[in-house]
Design an enzyme around this catalytic site. Structure first.
Site, PDB file in Angstrom:
ATOM      1  N   LYS A   4      46.027  47.481  33.890  1.00 48.67           N
ATOM      2  CA  LYS A   4      45.851  46.419  34.888  1.00 48.67           C
ATOM      3  C   LYS A   4      45.249  46.996  36.160  1.00 48.67           C
ATOM      4  O   LYS A   4      45.632  48.090  36.600  1.00 48.67           O
ATOM      5  CB  LYS A   4      47.210  45.765  35.186  1.00 48.67           C
ATOM      6  CG  LYS A   4      47.121  44.497  36.041  1.00 48.67           C
ATOM      7  CD  LYS A   4      48.512  43.883  36.263  1.00 48.67           C
ATOM      8  CE  LYS A   4      48.446  42.590  37.060  1.00 48.67           C
ATOM      9  NZ  LYS A   4      49.798  42.012  37.301  1.00 48.67           N
TER      10      LYS A   4
ATOM     11  N   SER B 178      50.021  37.024  36.143  1.00 51.43           N
ATOM     12  CA  SER B 178      48.806  37.583  36.693  1.00 51.43           C
ATOM     13  C   SER B 178      48.150  38.643  35.803  1.00 51.43           C
ATOM     14  O   SER B 178      46.967  38.932  35.969  1.00 51.43           O
ATOM     15  CB  SER B 178      49.084  38.204  38.055  1.00 51.43           C
ATOM     16  OG  SER B 178      49.937  39.328  37.925  1.00 51.43           O
TER      17      SER B 178
ATOM     18  N   SER C  11      54.720  38.029  35.469  1.00 47.73           N
ATOM     19  CA  SER C  11      53.303  38.344  35.284  1.00 47.73           C
ATOM     20  C   SER C  11      52.978  39.170  34.056  1.00 47.73           C
ATOM     21  O   SER C  11      51.802  39.366  33.742  1.00 47.73           O
ATOM     22  CB  SER C  11      52.755  39.058  36.528  1.00 47.73           C
ATOM     23  OG  SER C  11      52.469  38.117  37.532  1.00 47.73           O
TER      24      SER C  11
END
Lengths: 535, 511
Positions: B96, B171, B195
């Site tokens: 990420k 997210s 997330s």
């Protein structure tokens, strides 16, 4: 070059005073121009840089005077993702401060974020302590008066901004440079209650605070270099009034002396404002050493809301009982006890002792010199006819006199002197042994301070050694008396006044013959013997 | 590369095979010499090359670095033997973009960090490298991890590999989509309010939010420091455990890192759930607007666990319903402070307004933040700034922290009677792109089931539980007390076996 901007934050719990004293109906003005009807109220906020090897939350070196932005890493630069790790030594130092000033140290204290934007603050929040500081409710006794210390808390220092071009001030600069070497340096903020009532008392408090911090080894306490920064919260009120006047906070005070001057200036200014029917504005003011005035730092007072909240990247600080006990056991002698000890051991005055403790490093210097003197005398005592007589008091006289004067002039520190403590002891020994006179010793000291030569070496180089040898001095005197038989006769026939005059003449002739290096005491004694004795 | 069509087809099949395998399988194949690390990496890079144009799971693909790393591992195998290889040698992983990677762009999905090259690796990135896993790229995300659809990325949304017209969740949508699409068998994400788990559910993969403090946050660009936690994505429960065990454990650089040793997960993974007590959280099951198929999947999970020998019962965690409002005070409050450092002075975007030489630091600061932050980030900074303001602190931030204390207490009570808890991961399956962009509250509600775990600092994970009528994945959530990862994974493994979900998305049709 680097005017301090409002980057060194002030405590949230600074002594604050909501109500403003009403202007008086009548004014009494004293001889010094200050209105007698007013009372000064001062509280001091002291930021101390802790002398740890590394910064508060990272392993970067905590050093003064390095190339800009060399002592930095992701943590103290506040790079995205970096996290703080508390330097344990800072907690230990804070515990020492807790002991020295009789603070209560709660079971746990909490770091908090103080949020505001400033370019020299990498994260745009300062990691500090807020409602749960490490030290609460201490005190310091100054000349018999107890000053309450509200709190002491740990926090990180900011970087340093330099405004380039224009007048070097933020408003007309062409650009600004930021050095983050200081960012993350550990600070302890020590906040007093508004218990101080005179500038002298403020100076004495700051001085004793400084001496104590020095004694417990937590800081360099150099006000000129900013490792100890004193901000003065000053207000005035009518004598007999219980309320407080509106206070101002004066920053940029770089010496104890300036502290007194700044407070006096602020007092006079505020009284003048109030007597003219005006109001004191609560604001931060900047002390200017050159014009001897304080100046408003902001055109209008901004209402800061620092939005404190507990720092989620750190856990509460909970010193263990073992850590507390270890700190307590290792507490060194504090200034008050040290003054008492020196007065007793060295037969010096309280005033002398206070002077030694009043300049960082000076008492250490004097103690080292006295130790050296004792060692020297122990050695000389072994030698036949070893001259004795140098005393700790002699050392103290030099230290508080010539050496303190030299430090004042040069802005140097005792540790940085080219005259080592042992060299001072040597000088005192030379005077005590009669090798040089005290007047000569002053010159020798001056040279030693200038170029670092040992006093004995200077004496040799300059051929200063006094002639004290009785047979050589005796033969010089014999020669003079023989060559001036008339004068000898006049001496013997004369009254006291005439004898004194002739005696001066013989002495002068002897010194001339000895190129000024005859030992005056020995010469005097021999003159007495020869003029009176063999009549 | 291939000299004939049949060679090409063979290569293509080979690539499809490699990108379908589990991390455990790939690591074993590399170790045995069946394939080289380079072949594994090339296969995944080829799939990214072919398909990420339509998925947009990555903001930055580190093809050269990945190949070099693979070659180095292959060389190590040749020179020092297979035993010298670290456990995940040759396994591709998506990272990420909120995790700092030395010398590799790290934007957090924001314009304000465009062009910034971190000078250091996050602890998890360093541990990933030490485990032999090979980072193939930086995964797309909602800007600064604020969002539940990846539509808040400043660089365009990620598309759900199961239906490119739908969101992958967020997210960590890029990480979830990368694993679902076969771009990498593993990915790292972060979970502040769901997330990892919510996009895992929407993309049909396993996603784990470990206990707060179990995985280092050093080098994780902070959103809400007291809630953020790094965790793994994988297509199998075992793979998720492999990746978690590779990166977790105490880190002295993170003061909130837990020093106690980690109880290993893998040795007990197949022990089953017989005798375990499982509570179904009533407040997280009876949420408004829950999709019937999601409720049905949860029912199915209950049955599967009962069949496997667990004891199931319903349990109440009364304060859980206040999790969402408490979260939307605490997280923005911390974010407002964490994001203050993006000021144009030291790194990233700098916008200087007005005539040259006329601007001051504050004006530059304002212009930079105005241009650099997206709408959702600005909304949360304002929300958080307000919640911390003098006079409002107690009513908002203070009150939210008290709610948090209640949630911790209520979970503690539940765990007096249950080993793990069960709930849906998210009330619905993947929603169409653009559906909730203009309705922040509706968007926030997709995290209603996941947020309480973050507030409690505990562990939870999402497991694929079949598909809904539109062919979209459904997730169920297993919740565990702090440091309860081992038992949580056992239950997840039992569910994985029960559901038999091994499907992988086929973005852009059969590929």
């Amino acid at each position: 070059m680097t005017p301090p901007e409002p980057s060194t934050p002030s405590t949230p719990s600074a002594p604050t005073t909501p109500s403003e004293t009403d202007a008086p109906d009548t004014i009494e003005v004293g001889l010094d121009g200050h209105a007698d009807g007013w009372e000064l109220v001062v509280g001091l906020e002291v930021h101390v840089e802790l002398a740890t090897a590394t910064k508060l939350f990272c392993g970067c070196a905590n050093e003064f005077g390095q190339e800009p932005n060399t002592n930095v890493c992701p943590v103290c630069l506040g790079l995205p993702g970096a996290l703080p790790v508390l330097n344990e030594l800072v907690v230990e130092y804070a515990l020492r401060v807790g002991e020295a000033f009789h603070f209560d140290v709660p079971a746990q204290s909490v770091f908090a974020r103080k949020n505001y934007f400033y370019p020299d603050m990498p994260k745009n929040f300062q990691t500090s302590q807020y409602d749960e500081p490490i030290c609460l409710g201490g005190h310091l006794d100054v000349d018999g008066v107890r000053i309450t210390i509200t709190r002491a808390h740990m926090e990180e220092d900011t970087g340093k901004t330099t405004h380039v071009g224009g007048g070097g001030r933020i408003h007309d600069a062409d650009f600004s440079l930021v050095d983050y070497n200081r960012a993350g340096v550990p600070l302890l903020e020590i906040v007093s209650e508004p218990d101080i009532r005179s500038s002298e008392q403020a100076k004495a408090y700051a001085s004793e605070l400084r001496a104590t911090l020095e004694a417990i080894g937590v800081s360099d306490v150099k006000m000129e270099e900013g490792s100890m920064r004193v901000d003065a919260n000053v207000s005035v009120r009518r004598r007999g009034s219980d309320g407080f006047g509106t206070r101002t906070e004066t920053k940029n005070v770089n010496s104890i002396r300036s502290l007194g001057r700044a407070i006096e200036y602020e007092r006079a200014r505020q009284i003048e404002v109030l007597e003219a029917g005006g109001r004191v504005v609560q604001e931060t003011r900047h002390w200017n050493e050159n014009d001897g005035q304080t100046h408003s730092m902001r055109s209008k007072e901004e209402a800061y809301d620092y939005r404190y909240f507990p720092e989620p990247d750190l856990v509460p600080v909970a010193p263990t009982p073992e850590m507390r006990a270890a700190v307590r056991a290792a507490m060194p002698e504090l200034p008050a006890a040290r003054r008492d000890r020196l007065v007793a051991a060295w037969a010096i005055t309280e005033r002398d002792a206070a002077a030694l403790l009043g300049t960082p490093g000076l008492a250490d210097y004097a103690e080292a010199a006295v130790s050296a003197l004792e060692a020297l005398e122990a050695l000389e005592a072994l030698a036949v006819d070893g001259a004795r007589g140098g005393s700790p008091r002699d050392i103290v006289n030099w230290v508080n006199g010539e050496i303190a004067g030299h430090l004042n002039e040069t802005g140097s520190s005792p540790a940085a002197l080219s005259l080592a403590p042992a060299a001072l002891a040597e000088l005192v020994g030379l005077v005590a042994a009669g090798t040089i006179s005290r007047n000569q010793a002053k010159d020798v000291l001056g040279e030693a301070l200038a170029d670092g030569r040992r006093p004995a070496r200077i004496v040799t180089d300059r051929g200063l050694a006094q002639v004290s040898d009785e047979s050589s001095l005796g033969s010089v005197i014999d020669g003079i008396l023989a060559a001036n038989a008339d004068a000898v006769a006049e001496y013997r026939a004369g009254d006291d006044k005439a004898r004194k005059k002739k005696r001066g003449f013989f002495m002068g002739e002897a010194m001339k013959a000895l190129a000024g290096q005859g030992n005056p005491q020995v010469l005097n004694r021999l003159l007495d013997e020869k003029l009176e004795g063999n009549g | 590369m291939s000299s004939s069509d049949s060679d090409h087809d063979r290569d293509h099949d080979r690539d499809r095979d490699l990108t379908s395998r589990s991390a455990a399988g790939l690591a074993a194949a590399v170790r045995s010499g069946e394939v080289s690390a380079r072949e594994v990496v090339d296969a995944h890079l080829a799939r990214i090359e072919a398909l990420d144009g339509s998925v947009h799971a990555f903001l930055h693909v580190t093809a050269d670095g990945a190949r070099a790393r693979a070659d180095a591992l292959d060389a190590q195998r040749r020179s020092d033997g297979p035993e010298s290889l670290p456990p995940l040698a040759g396994v591709p992983v998506a990272v990420k973009d909120v995790l700092c990677t030395r010398g590799v762009p790290t934007t957090c999905g924001s314009r304000i960090l465009e062009g910034w090259l971190p000078p250091y690796d996050a602890t998890v990135v360093a541990r990933l490298e030490a485990s032999g896993a090979i980072a193939v790229g930086k995964a797309n995300m909602d800007e600064f991890a604020m969002g539940s659809s990846t539509e808040n990325s400043a660089f365009g949304p990620t598309h759900n590999p199961w239906d490119l017209g739908r969101v992958p969740g967020g997210s960590s949508g890029g990480s979830a989509a990368a694993v679902a699409a076969g771009f990498a068998p593993l990915a790292l994400g972060t979970d502040t309010g769901g997330s990892i788990r919510q996009p895992a559910a929407l993309c049909g993969v396993v996603g784990v939010k470990p206990t707060y403090g179990r995985v280092s946050r050093y080098g994780v660009v902070a959103f809400a420091s007291s809630l953020d936690q790094v965790g793994p994505f994988a297509r199998t429960v075992e793979d998720a455990a492999l990746l978690l065990e590779a990166v977790w454990g105490h880190d002295p650089a993170d003061s909130t890192s837990i020093p106690t040793p980690c109880e290993p997960i893998l040795p007990g993974l197949e022990r089953g759930v017989a005798g375990l007590r499982v509570g179904v959280v009533r407040e997280l099951t009876e949420v408004d607007g829950i999709q019937p198929e999601v409720s049905a999947a949860l029912e199915q999970a209950v049955k599967l666990l009962e069949q496997a020998g667990a004891t199931l019962d319903s349990v109440s965690v009364p304060s859980a319903i206040y999790g969402l409002p408490a979260y939307y005070l605490i997280a923005p409050a911390e974010a407002s402070s964490n994001l203050a450092r993006f000021d144009g002075i030291r790194y990233g975007l700098r916008v200087v307004p007005g005539e040259p030489g006329s601007a001051n630091a504050a004006a530059m600061n304002g212009a930079t933040r105005h241009a650099g932050f997206g709408a959702e980030v600005k909304r949360r900074i304002m929300l958080g700034t307000y919640a911390l303001s003098a006079g409002y602190y107690d009513a908002y931030y203070g009150q939210a922290q008290r709610v948090r204390t209640l949630i911790i207490r209520d979970f503690d009570r539940a765990y007096e009677h249950f080993d793990v808890l069960l709930s849906p991961t998210t009330p619905t399956t993947a929603f169409p792109l653009g559906d909730k962009v203009d309705d922040p509250l509706a968007m926030y509600l997709s995290d209603v089931c996941t947020i309480p775990t973050n507030l409690a600092g505990a562990a939870a994970m999402s497991i694929p539980a079949g598909l809904d009528g539109s062919g979209l994945p459904i997730g169920v959530q297993v919740l565990a007390p702090g440091l309860g990862e081992a038992v949580m994974f056992r239950v997840a493994r039992a569910l994985e076996l029960g559901f038999g979900f091994a499907a992988r998305a086929r973005p852009g049709g059969p590929a």
